[in-house]
Design a protein around this motif. Structure first.
Motif, short mmCIF file in Angstrom:
data_model
loop_
_atom_site.label_atom_id
_atom_site.label_comp_id
_atom_site.label_asym_id
_atom_site.label_seq_id
_atom_site.Cartn_x
_atom_site.Cartn_y
_atom_site.Cartn_z
N GLN A 8 72.65 42.40 56.19
CA GLN A 8 72.20 41.30 55.32
C GLN A 8 72.31 39.95 56.03
OE1 GLN A 8 74.69 41.74 51.87
NE2 GLN A 8 73.40 43.35 50.98
N LEU A 9 73.41 39.79 56.77
CA LEU A 9 73.60 38.51 57.47
C LEU A 9 72.55 38.34 58.55
CD1 LEU A 9 77.50 38.35 57.73
CD2 LEU A 9 76.01 37.18 56.10
N ARG A 10 72.20 39.43 59.26
CA ARG A 10 71.17 39.35 60.31
C ARG A 10 69.82 38.99 59.68
NH1 ARG A 10 71.78 38.48 65.43
NH2 ARG A 10 72.66 40.40 66.22
N VAL A 11 69.53 39.63 58.53
CA VAL A 11 68.26 39.33 57.85
C VAL A 11 68.26 37.86 57.42
CG1 VAL A 11 66.83 39.86 55.83
CG2 VAL A 11 67.94 41.72 57.07
N SER A 36 63.34 40.71 50.78
CA SER A 36 63.62 40.05 49.49
C SER A 36 64.83 40.69 48.82
CB SER A 36 62.44 40.19 48.53
OG SER A 36 61.30 39.75 49.13
N ASN A 37 64.87 42.02 48.87
CA ASN A 37 65.94 42.75 48.23
C ASN A 37 67.31 42.43 48.86
OD1 ASN A 37 66.82 44.49 46.30
ND2 ASN A 37 66.62 46.31 47.62
N GLN A 38 67.32 42.42 50.20
CA GLN A 38 68.57 42.10 50.93
C GLN A 38 69.04 40.68 50.60
OE1 GLN A 38 70.32 44.20 53.31
NE2 GLN A 38 69.07 45.69 52.26
N MET A 39 68.10 39.74 50.51
CA MET A 39 68.47 38.35 50.24
C MET A 39 68.95 38.18 48.79
SD MET A 39 68.41 36.78 53.03
CE MET A 39 69.12 38.34 53.50
N LYS A 40 68.38 39.00 47.90
CA LYS A 40 68.81 38.94 46.50
C LYS A 40 70.27 39.38 46.38
CE LYS A 40 66.89 40.54 42.18
NZ LYS A 40 65.93 41.53 41.70
#
Ligand code: PGA
Length: 307
Positions: A8-11, A36-40
């Motif tokens: 998630q941090l890499r994204v 989008s899902n990871q950022m949510k």
């Protein structure tokens, strides 16, 4: 934050650097809904919004900027850790930083080429400069290894001799002294000289020889490039002293010749050096061994040719 994943941090870092979910997805080879899902999920973990959308543009919020700074630190630490692991495993991967004097650029890049073919994961940074700049770089511990003709006496270094680097007196083929043998060194006082710049090791060696024989020459031109000096000699601007290695191939094209003057060639050697006490990386150590072996073979081959 303990629930946030490294992925998630890499994204997040990639989205922040592009200001776009779509571009981040492209770079990471994942789909846009995954981004989008990871950022949510990351936003939920932090409990505050990380981005703000104004029109089509994506901006980081204050807390998003804080998180980006933390991500950079985390990933830098991880990169460093990866290099340590590679070192311990003995895999040849990472960066080799080399600084060499200008006369060595006639053989080092080729050796580097062969070395990199053997170890394709090695990245090389090669600095080519004069003797004085090399010693300054040594003092600042900027590189892994150095190649030069005269290891400094005032900096503690480990040095290994590599190969002969004879300095020869070079003139235009039509020079009146070109056909003469065993010319007395005092005869040079009448000649227009082209000298390398202050700080050059070649220049220093020439000046030492002239001081020893108590002669002073007429300096017509100072140039900081061996190549420019060769062109100036071809243009009959004067004579000069150059490493014999700078003459391979082009000397006949440029109509250059060497003069048979007493005291020449000035016998020098190249050395490979590193700062005393420096812990060489696995790659630097491998290159050190490689260049020693390679130049030994070159020296043997050149002896055989000259016999
Ligand atoms: P430089 O190299 O003249 O470029 O300083 C001399 C040397 O061989 O040390």
């Amino acid at each position: 934050m303990i629930q946030a994943t490294l992925h998630q941090l890499r994204v997040f870092q990639t989205v922040a650097s592009h200001g776009s979910f779509t571009k981040a997805a492209e770079e990471l080879f994942i789909t846009q809904p995954t981004v989008s899902n990871q950022m949510k999920q990351l936003t939920q973990t932090v409990g505050m919004p990380l981005f703000e959308q104004i029109g089509k543009q994506l901006y980081l919020t204050d807390i998003g900027r804080e998180l980006l700074a933390s991500c950079q630190e985390i990933f830098e630490q991880l990169d460093r850790f990866e290099m340590i692991v590679a070192d311990i495993k003995g895999t040849k991967q990472g960066k080799l930083r080399l600084a060499v004097v200008t006369t060595a650029k006639y053989f080092v890049p080729r050796i580097l080429g062969y070395f990199c073919q053997k170890y394709p994961k090695v990245d090389v940074a090669l600095e080519v400069t004069n003797h004085q700049n090399i010693t300054r770089r040594m003092l600042e511990n900027q590189d892994d290894l150095y190649i030069l003709s005269q290891p400094p006496e005032d900096i503690p270094v480990c040095s290994e001799a590599l190969m002969n680097n004879p300095l020869v007196l070079v003139a235009n083929k039509n020079h009146p002294l070109a056909q003469k043998k065993n010319i007395p060194i005092k005869r040079l006082t009448d000649e227009a000289f082209i000298l390398r710049e202050q700080g050059s090791g070649t220049r220093q060696a020439v000046q030492q020889l002239f001081a020893k024989h108590k002669i002073s020459v007429k300096v017509r031109l100072e140039l900081n490039s061996n190549e420019a000096i060769k062109q100036a000699i071809a243009g009959s601007l004067g004579i000069s002293v150059l490493s014999e290695h700078t003459l391979y191939r082009e000397s006949s094209e440029l109509e250059l010749t060497t003069l048979d003057v007493q005291g020449f060639p000035i016998q020098r050697q190249w050395y490979v050096c590193y700062l005393d006490g420096k812990q060489l990386s696995v790659i630097a150590q491998a290159f050190l061994e490689y260049i020693q072996e390679y130049t030994q073979k070159m020296d043997i081959a050149s002896h055989l040719v000259s016999q």
